[in-house]
Design a protein around this motif. Structure first.
Motif, PDB file in Angstrom:
ATOM      1  N   ASN A  36       0.807  -1.230   0.000  1.00  0.00           N
ATOM      2  CA  ASN A  36       0.000   0.000   0.000  1.00  0.00           C
ATOM      3  C   ASN A  36       0.836   1.274   0.000  1.00  0.00           C
ATOM      4  O   ASN A  36       0.422   2.309   0.512  1.00  0.00           O
ATOM      5  CB  ASN A  36      -1.024  -0.020   1.134  1.00  0.00           C
ATOM      6  N   TYR A  37       2.011   1.166  -0.590  1.00  0.00           N
ATOM      7  CA  TYR A  37       2.882   2.303  -0.870  1.00  0.00           C
ATOM      8  C   TYR A  37       3.405   2.122  -2.281  1.00  0.00           C
ATOM      9  O   TYR A  37       3.479   1.003  -2.787  1.00  0.00           O
ATOM     10  CB  TYR A  37       4.085   2.352   0.079  1.00  0.00           C
ATOM     11  N   ARG A  38       3.811   3.225  -2.895  1.00  0.00           N
ATOM     12  CA  ARG A  38       4.480   3.143  -4.188  1.00  0.00           C
ATOM     13  C   ARG A  38       5.753   3.965  -4.139  1.00  0.00           C
ATOM     14  O   ARG A  38       5.893   4.892  -3.332  1.00  0.00           O
ATOM     15  CB  ARG A  38       3.583   3.600  -5.325  1.00  0.00           C
ATOM     16  N   LEU A  39       6.673   3.620  -4.995  1.00  0.00           N
ATOM     17  CA  LEU A  39       7.922   4.360  -5.123  1.00  0.00           C
ATOM     18  C   LEU A  39       7.634   5.634  -5.903  1.00  0.00           C
ATOM     19  O   LEU A  39       6.878   5.630  -6.868  1.00  0.00           O
ATOM     20  CB  LEU A  39       8.950   3.518  -5.865  1.00  0.00           C
ATOM     21  N   ASP A  40       8.250   6.721  -5.489  1.00  0.00           N
ATOM     22  CA  ASP A  40       8.102   7.979  -6.198  1.00  0.00           C
ATOM     23  C   ASP A  40       9.392   8.773  -6.013  1.00  0.00           C
ATOM     24  O   ASP A  40      10.293   8.347  -5.288  1.00  0.00           O
ATOM     25  CB  ASP A  40       6.906   8.773  -5.662  1.00  0.00           C
ATOM     26  N   THR A  54      11.296   8.461  -2.628  1.00  0.00           N
ATOM     27  CA  THR A  54      10.456   8.436  -1.436  1.00  0.00           C
ATOM     28  C   THR A  54       9.397   7.361  -1.627  1.00  0.00           C
ATOM     29  O   THR A  54       9.283   6.768  -2.703  1.00  0.00           O
ATOM     30  CB  THR A  54       9.813   9.810  -1.146  1.00  0.00           C
ATOM     31  N   ILE A  55       8.643   7.127  -0.585  1.00  0.00           N
ATOM     32  CA  ILE A  55       7.494   6.241  -0.657  1.00  0.00           C
ATOM     33  C   ILE A  55       6.251   7.089  -0.444  1.00  0.00           C
ATOM     34  O   ILE A  55       6.281   8.071   0.300  1.00  0.00           O
ATOM     35  CB  ILE A  55       7.568   5.093   0.373  1.00  0.00           C
ATOM     36  N   VAL A  56       5.182   6.721  -1.142  1.00  0.00           N
ATOM     37  CA  VAL A  56       3.924   7.453  -1.067  1.00  0.00           C
ATOM     38  C   VAL A  56       2.806   6.435  -0.881  1.00  0.00           C
ATOM     39  O   VAL A  56       2.772   5.414  -1.593  1.00  0.00           O
ATOM     40  CB  VAL A  56       3.684   8.262  -2.371  1.00  0.00           C
ATOM     41  N   LYS A  57       1.910   6.701   0.048  1.00  0.00           N
ATOM     42  CA  LYS A  57       0.791   5.783   0.272  1.00  0.00           C
ATOM     43  C   LYS A  57      -0.070   5.684  -0.980  1.00  0.00           C
ATOM     44  O   LYS A  57      -0.435   6.694  -1.570  1.00  0.00           O
ATOM     45  CB  LYS A  57      -0.070   6.251   1.443  1.00  0.00           C
ATOM     46  N   LYS A  58      -0.349   4.447  -1.373  1.00  0.00           N
ATOM     47  CA  LYS A  58      -1.257   4.198  -2.496  1.00  0.00           C
ATOM     48  C   LYS A  58      -1.824   2.794  -2.333  1.00  0.00           C
ATOM     49  O   LYS A  58      -1.078   1.803  -2.386  1.00  0.00           O
ATOM     50  CB  LYS A  58      -0.562   4.340  -3.842  1.00  0.00           C
ATOM     51  N   GLU A  59      -3.115   2.731  -2.111  1.00  0.00           N
ATOM     52  CA  GLU A  59      -3.802   1.457  -1.915  1.00  0.00           C
ATOM     53  C   GLU A  59      -3.558   0.520  -3.094  1.00  0.00           C
ATOM     54  O   GLU A  59      -3.662   0.913  -4.253  1.00  0.00           O
ATOM     55  CB  GLU A  59      -5.305   1.713  -1.750  1.00  0.00           C
ATOM     56  N   GLY A  60      -3.181  -0.722  -2.783  1.00  0.00           N
ATOM     57  CA  GLY A  60      -2.971  -1.737  -3.802  1.00  0.00           C
ATOM     58  C   GLY A  60      -1.585  -1.755  -4.424  1.00  0.00           C
ATOM     59  O   GLY A  60      -1.243  -2.687  -5.142  1.00  0.00           O
ATOM     60  N   ALA A  61      -0.786  -0.744  -4.175  1.00  0.00           N
ATOM     61  CA  ALA A  61       0.574  -0.686  -4.724  1.00  0.00           C
ATOM     62  C   ALA A  61       1.548  -1.361  -3.752  1.00  0.00           C
ATOM     63  O   ALA A  61       1.170  -1.742  -2.630  1.00  0.00           O
ATOM     64  CB  ALA A  61       0.983   0.763  -4.960  1.00  0.00           C
ATOM     65  N   PRO A 115       4.791  14.095  -2.509  1.00  0.00           N
ATOM     66  CA  PRO A 115       4.403  14.522  -3.854  1.00  0.00           C
ATOM     67  C   PRO A 115       2.981  14.088  -4.206  1.00  0.00           C
ATOM     68  O   PRO A 115       2.427  13.171  -3.594  1.00  0.00           O
ATOM     69  CB  PRO A 115       5.414  13.801  -4.748  1.00  0.00           C
ATOM     70  N   GLU A 116       2.437  14.741  -5.202  1.00  0.00           N
ATOM     71  CA  GLU A 116       1.150  14.335  -5.755  1.00  0.00           C
ATOM     72  C   GLU A 116       1.329  12.947  -6.359  1.00  0.00           C
ATOM     73  O   GLU A 116       2.283  12.694  -7.099  1.00  0.00           O
ATOM     74  CB  GLU A 116       0.723  15.327  -6.838  1.00  0.00           C
ATOM     75  N   VAL A 117       0.418  12.032  -6.053  1.00  0.00           N
ATOM     76  CA  VAL A 117       0.524  10.666  -6.554  1.00  0.00           C
ATOM     77  C   VAL A 117       0.148  10.630  -8.029  1.00  0.00           C
ATOM     78  O   VAL A 117      -0.898  11.145  -8.434  1.00  0.00           O
ATOM     79  CB  VAL A 117      -0.377   9.707  -5.745  1.00  0.00           C
ATOM     80  N   LEU A 118       1.011  10.051  -8.830  1.00  0.00           N
ATOM     81  CA  LEU A 118       0.780   9.911 -10.266  1.00  0.00           C
ATOM     82  C   LEU A 118       0.212   8.531 -10.564  1.00  0.00           C
ATOM     83  O   LEU A 118       0.452   7.584  -9.822  1.00  0.00           O
ATOM     84  CB  LEU A 118       2.099  10.084 -11.019  1.00  0.00           C
ATOM     85  N   GLU A 119      -0.507   8.429 -11.660  1.00  0.00           N
ATOM     86  CA  GLU A 119      -1.029   7.131 -12.079  1.00  0.00           C
ATOM     87  C   GLU A 119       0.107   6.205 -12.488  1.00  0.00           C
ATOM     88  O   GLU A 119       0.080   5.020 -12.224  1.00  0.00           O
ATOM     89  CB  GLU A 119      -2.019   7.290 -13.239  1.00  0.00           C
TER      90      GLU A 119
END
Length: 176
Positions: A36-40, A54-61, A115-119
């Protein structure tokens, strides 16, 4: 593990040469997946000539990384390396899942400026792209750490900012 802590590295500290600069007690303890995090990438780093990871919270990632065991005496040097005193990163305690399903509690660092989460990471704006050398260190560290092939392929698709100049790391890298 008295007197030691577990650290989850997803950026330049995937590479043993890099983490050992300031943290000689670091020993590789396997790999793990942070769910539930993605690399950014965000926040320009003068040291690297581009944005740092950094890591950014993102459900399913998820983010794969190396697990390092360090002596408690190196927690401060790791915090300093990550810019905690300058409020660049903050330390978090998270749970990662190992390939065998075991869950481990680790220290990880997240930038304070989220950062703003990108698709799609390939759509990252120019000002948030890592430098060529920084990205190569992450890719080589992923290989050295034995991260899954599909994750290594994902890392290969991340665009860099074109900067291939000198970085002042205090170590010789044969990956350029």
């Amino acid at each position: 593990m008295s007197g030691k802590f577990l650290y989850f590295a997803y950026g330049s500290n995937l590479l043993q040469k890099r983490i050992h600069l300031d943290n000689p007690s670091a020993t590789r303890s396997g790999i793990g997946k942070l769910k539930n995090y993605r690399l950014d990438f965000n926040r320009f780093s003068k040291r690297w000539g581009g944005a740092s990871a950094t890591i950014v919270k993102k459900e399913g990632a998820h983010v794969w990384g190396a697990l390092w065991t360090l002596d408690n005496k190196h927690m401060e040097t790791l915090d300093n390396q990550e810019g905690v005193p300058q409020n660049i990163y903050k330390a978090l305690t998270i749970e990662v899942e190992c390939p065998n399903g075991e869950k481990k509690t680790c220290r990880v660092y997240e930038q304070t400026n989220i950062p703003e989460v990108l698709e799609n990471i390939t759509d990252i704006p120019q000002e948030r792209k890592p430098s060529y050398i920084y990205l190569k260190i992450i890719q080589e560290g992923a290989k050295e750490s034995g991260l899954p092939d599909d994750y290594q392929q994902f890392l290969q698709k991340i665009p860099h900012n074109g900067f291939k100049g000198h970085t002042d790391l205090g170590l010789k890298l044969d990956i350029v």
